[in-house]
Write a protein that holds these residues in place. Structure first.
Motif, mmCIF file in Angstrom:
data_model
loop_
_atom_site.group_PDB
_atom_site.id
_atom_site.type_symbol
_atom_site.label_atom_id
_atom_site.label_comp_id
_atom_site.label_asym_id
_atom_site.label_seq_id
_atom_site.Cartn_x
_atom_site.Cartn_y
_atom_site.Cartn_z
ATOM 1 N N SER A 96 0.863 -1.191 0.000
ATOM 2 C CA SER A 96 0.000 0.000 0.000
ATOM 3 C C SER A 96 0.895 1.236 0.000
ATOM 4 O O SER A 96 0.931 2.011 0.966
ATOM 5 C CB SER A 96 -0.903 -0.009 1.244
ATOM 6 O OG SER A 96 -1.728 -1.153 1.257
ATOM 7 N N PRO A 97 1.627 1.447 -1.111
ATOM 8 C CA PRO A 97 2.695 2.460 -1.098
ATOM 9 C C PRO A 97 2.192 3.887 -0.948
ATOM 10 O O PRO A 97 2.970 4.772 -0.587
ATOM 11 C CB PRO A 97 3.383 2.259 -2.457
ATOM 12 C CG PRO A 97 2.374 1.555 -3.314
ATOM 13 C CD PRO A 97 1.550 0.725 -2.393
ATOM 14 N N ASN A 98 0.901 4.107 -1.211
ATOM 15 C CA ASN A 98 0.387 5.474 -1.109
ATOM 16 C C ASN A 98 -0.525 5.692 0.093
ATOM 17 O O ASN A 98 -1.179 6.712 0.201
ATOM 18 C CB ASN A 98 -0.316 5.865 -2.415
ATOM 19 C CG ASN A 98 0.654 5.828 -3.586
ATOM 20 O OD1 ASN A 98 1.741 6.407 -3.525
ATOM 21 N ND2 ASN A 98 0.293 5.103 -4.642
ATOM 22 N N ALA A 99 -0.563 4.710 0.986
ATOM 23 C CA ALA A 99 -1.260 4.909 2.264
ATOM 24 C C ALA A 99 -0.263 5.480 3.271
ATOM 25 O O ALA A 99 0.940 5.293 3.132
ATOM 26 C CB ALA A 99 -1.810 3.579 2.757
ATOM 27 N N GLU A 100 -0.794 6.220 4.274
ATOM 28 C CA GLU A 100 0.072 6.742 5.342
ATOM 29 C C GLU A 100 -0.048 5.804 6.532
ATOM 30 O O GLU A 100 -1.109 5.721 7.154
ATOM 31 C CB GLU A 100 -0.385 8.137 5.780
ATOM 32 C CG GLU A 100 -0.308 9.186 4.692
ATOM 33 C CD GLU A 100 -1.029 10.470 5.139
ATOM 34 O OE1 GLU A 100 -1.130 10.726 6.358
ATOM 35 O OE2 GLU A 100 -1.514 11.186 4.249
ATOM 36 N N ILE A 101 1.044 5.118 6.842
ATOM 37 C CA ILE A 101 1.001 4.102 7.886
ATOM 38 C C ILE A 101 1.681 4.607 9.156
ATOM 39 O O ILE A 101 2.755 5.222 9.100
ATOM 40 C CB ILE A 101 1.672 2.799 7.391
ATOM 41 C CG1 ILE A 101 0.913 2.265 6.170
ATOM 42 C CG2 ILE A 101 1.710 1.741 8.499
ATOM 43 C CD1 ILE A 101 1.626 1.182 5.392
ATOM 44 N N VAL A 102 1.034 4.365 10.282
ATOM 45 C CA VAL A 102 1.647 4.630 11.587
ATOM 46 C C VAL A 102 1.828 3.288 12.281
ATOM 47 O O VAL A 102 0.851 2.569 12.492
ATOM 48 C CB VAL A 102 0.761 5.558 12.457
ATOM 49 C CG1 VAL A 102 1.391 5.765 13.838
ATOM 50 C CG2 VAL A 102 0.525 6.885 11.755
ATOM 51 N N SER A 103 3.074 2.933 12.594
ATOM 52 C CA SER A 103 3.347 1.629 13.202
ATOM 53 C C SER A 103 3.843 1.833 14.633
ATOM 54 O O SER A 103 4.807 2.565 14.864
ATOM 55 C CB SER A 103 4.405 0.878 12.395
ATOM 56 O OG SER A 103 3.877 0.518 11.127
ATOM 57 N N ILE A 104 3.152 1.184 15.569
ATOM 58 C CA ILE A 104 3.544 1.344 16.974
ATOM 59 C C ILE A 104 3.914 -0.013 17.575
ATOM 60 O O ILE A 104 3.459 -1.061 17.114
ATOM 61 C CB ILE A 104 2.428 1.990 17.807
ATOM 62 C CG1 ILE A 104 1.187 1.079 17.842
ATOM 63 C CG2 ILE A 104 2.046 3.358 17.276
ATOM 64 C CD1 ILE A 104 0.830 0.568 19.187
ATOM 65 N N ASP A 105 4.755 0.038 18.596
ATOM 66 C CA ASP A 105 5.058 -1.148 19.387
ATOM 67 C C ASP A 105 5.425 -0.686 20.786
ATOM 68 O O ASP A 105 5.937 0.429 20.973
ATOM 69 C CB ASP A 105 6.215 -1.954 18.773
ATOM 70 C CG ASP A 105 6.245 -3.378 19.324
ATOM 71 O OD1 ASP A 105 5.599 -4.259 18.727
ATOM 72 O OD2 ASP A 105 6.881 -3.603 20.382
ATOM 73 N N ILE A 106 5.180 -1.569 21.773
ATOM 74 C CA ILE A 106 5.441 -1.205 23.163
ATOM 75 C C ILE A 106 6.934 -1.180 23.462
ATOM 76 O O ILE A 106 7.369 -0.493 24.389
ATOM 77 C CB ILE A 106 4.704 -2.167 24.125
ATOM 78 C CG1 ILE A 106 4.607 -1.560 25.517
ATOM 79 C CG2 ILE A 106 5.364 -3.541 24.131
ATOM 80 C CD1 ILE A 106 3.692 -2.328 26.452
ATOM 81 N N SER A 107 7.739 -1.902 22.667
ATOM 82 C CA SER A 107 9.178 -1.991 22.923
ATOM 83 C C SER A 107 9.934 -0.945 22.104
ATOM 84 O O SER A 107 9.988 -1.036 20.876
ATOM 85 C CB SER A 107 9.683 -3.393 22.566
ATOM 86 O OG SER A 107 11.074 -3.361 22.303
ATOM 87 N N PRO A 108 10.554 0.052 22.762
ATOM 88 C CA PRO A 108 11.314 1.073 22.024
ATOM 89 C C PRO A 108 12.433 0.446 21.206
ATOM 90 O O PRO A 108 12.718 0.896 20.086
ATOM 91 C CB PRO A 108 11.897 1.956 23.141
ATOM 92 C CG PRO A 108 11.023 1.715 24.334
ATOM 93 C CD PRO A 108 10.560 0.297 24.227
ATOM 94 N N GLU A 109 13.049 -0.628 21.729
ATOM 95 C CA GLU A 109 14.127 -1.305 21.007
ATOM 96 C C GLU A 109 13.590 -1.929 19.699
ATOM 97 O O GLU A 109 14.219 -1.830 18.642
ATOM 98 C CB GLU A 109 14.757 -2.377 21.917
ATOM 99 C CG GLU A 109 15.751 -3.303 21.247
ATOM 100 C CD GLU A 109 16.975 -2.604 20.658
ATOM 101 O OE1 GLU A 109 17.208 -1.412 20.976
ATOM 102 O OE2 GLU A 109 17.682 -3.234 19.846
ATOM 103 N N SER A 110 12.431 -2.557 19.759
ATOM 104 C CA SER A 110 11.827 -3.120 18.551
ATOM 105 C C SER A 110 11.500 -2.016 17.552
ATOM 106 O O SER A 110 11.742 -2.171 16.342
ATOM 107 C CB SER A 110 10.553 -3.898 18.903
ATOM 108 O OG SER A 110 10.868 -5.061 19.627
ATOM 109 N N VAL A 111 10.956 -0.922 18.051
ATOM 110 C CA VAL A 111 10.598 0.192 17.170
ATOM 111 C C VAL A 111 11.842 0.724 16.453
ATOM 112 O O VAL A 111 11.812 0.986 15.243
ATOM 113 C CB VAL A 111 9.897 1.324 17.970
ATOM 114 C CG1 VAL A 111 9.797 2.596 17.123
ATOM 115 C CG2 VAL A 111 8.520 0.873 18.433
#
Lengths: 268, 268
Positions: free
Chosen positions: A59-74
């Motif tokens: 979905s190259p033209n969608a705006e994605i926000v990706s979250i995770d609880i682990s700052p290291e994973s992010v």
């Protein structure tokens, strides 16, 4: 879920495992998720970004926000996305249960391999539902370790898988959650819920799946809880080695391995 | 296989069960089997003709020969075919292991829900292979009761299913044969063997499958071995009723039921 309860751990090997898994299963799990240009999508629980890069490319033209609880994973997800040249994802460390977004902030929500680790997946789904605009959707993908069966059959192999299921349960998760997606989404208030199973069938005529799924994804994942299972007296070391050996045995020329993922879509 | 070893019995209820099953699963199992005009097809083990009528309708210009070891089943299959107006099938009572056909008599062989009842399915496949012309195919469809899982999960329900598996094993069969089709066909000398799983996923949004598959096909089949299982002391009557009740429970608004058939095609 707290960061250190993640049953699969945070090692480099685990990151490689998730990367291998993502590539082998990309088509099976993701081919029918394409978000239109301009819409805002929340990926809740992105981990180290294995699914994020697929989502973003599809979905190259969608705006994605990706979250995770682990700052290291992010941090690692961000690196991975950068390395892949992905520009339509913003990453953020945040707790699924207290997200810094206003109600109705997103057109769609995407959740992959996350609910299985949460003590209260129903509450997570209710929380996520408030973030979706009316008419928007949630897409959930989960595995179900109770869907694993194989030839030759083996009690030791089944017991080793059961150790992973029990350990994940002790950590507050549910490794059998795939089969429950329909009632979970309906209970959380989503409508028009449609679940489709995505079965992975592996025999010697499909060597890429023997390698990429049976060995490097499933058996590697089970093998990853060896020390904990033995430490807790769930199996003896000898029983354990036998179980893992029998899982590898299903990769032989006469072996067969079956596993099913479940994908659910619900509407707000 | 002797006629009286057929674990599901020969009652009118059983015939209805097989008919219901055939209709619900027709598309899933049969849609991709179409034989060209003029070719000769052997259906080995036609039973009372539940699959025969589908096979014949999907390939109306093929010449089908359907055999079964039970003369009574063959008589009923013939009646069923006549009632459905089918004209391209010849029926014959015959033993799979001593068939009255010359080598290479057929272009294709079709075997559905038969190998699971045979003490030596490998030998059956070798025998059938000799009857197929070079370049011809065998198509095999079988279930696998170890592929059944559901929500809510239930130990009693799993034990009741296990009774059916164990009874079928005592009768010389193998209710877990679906997963073994690939090695069985390869060992029997077929080439280019391709297996495709056909998973039946049932939740409340699919009421025809709740009724036609979970209730009338799978649970009815398990319920059919009640007396034998109890007589042999495999479960108490109370445990048994609980198991069956829990299988029906998966038909509720929050229930889910999963089962997988396997379809294999091999070339001579």
């Amino acid at each position: 879920m707290t960061a250190n309860s993640y049953v699969h751990g945070y090692s480099a090997g685990e990151a490689k495992r998730l990367g291998d898994q993502a590539r082998t299963l990309t088509d099976l799990l993701h081919h029918d998720t394409r978000y239109p240009a301009g819409c805002r999508v929340l990926e809740a629980g992105c981990g180290t970004g294995a699914q994020t890069v697929i989502l973003a490319k599809n979905s190259p033209n969608a705006e994605i926000v990706s979250i995770d609880i682990s700052p290291e994973s992010v941090r690692r997800a961000e690196e991975r996305a950068k390395a892949e040249g992905i520009k339509n994802v913003k990453f953020q460390a945040a707790d699924l249960f207290s997200l810094p977004f206003a109600p109705g902030s997103f057109d769609h929500v995407f959740v992959c391999f996350v609910l299985e680790h949460l003590p209260d997946p129903g509450r997570a789904l209710c929380t996520l539902r408030t973030l979706v605009k009316p008419g928007g959707t949630i897409t959930v993908i989960e595995g179900d370790h109770g869907s694993a069966y194989f030839h030759p059959d083996s009690t030791a192999a089944r017991r080793a898988i059961r150790c992973l299921v029990d350990l994940q349960k002790e950590a507050g998760g549910n490794a059998l959650i795939g089969r429950e997606l329909y009632p979970l989404l309906v209970s959380a208030g989503f409508s028009a819920v449609q679940v489709s199973p995505r079965m992975v069938y592996v025999d010697a005529s499909r060597p890429a799946l023997v390698e990429g799924f049976t060995k490097q994804t499933f058996t590697a994942m089970v093998a990853g809880v060896r020390d904990e299972a033995i430490k807790k007296g769930m199996m003896t070391p000898a029983e354990w080695e036998r179980g893992i050996e029998d899982l590898y045995r299903t990769c032989g020329p006469d072996g067969v391995f079956c596993y099913t993922f479940f994908k659910a879509v619900g509407t707000v």
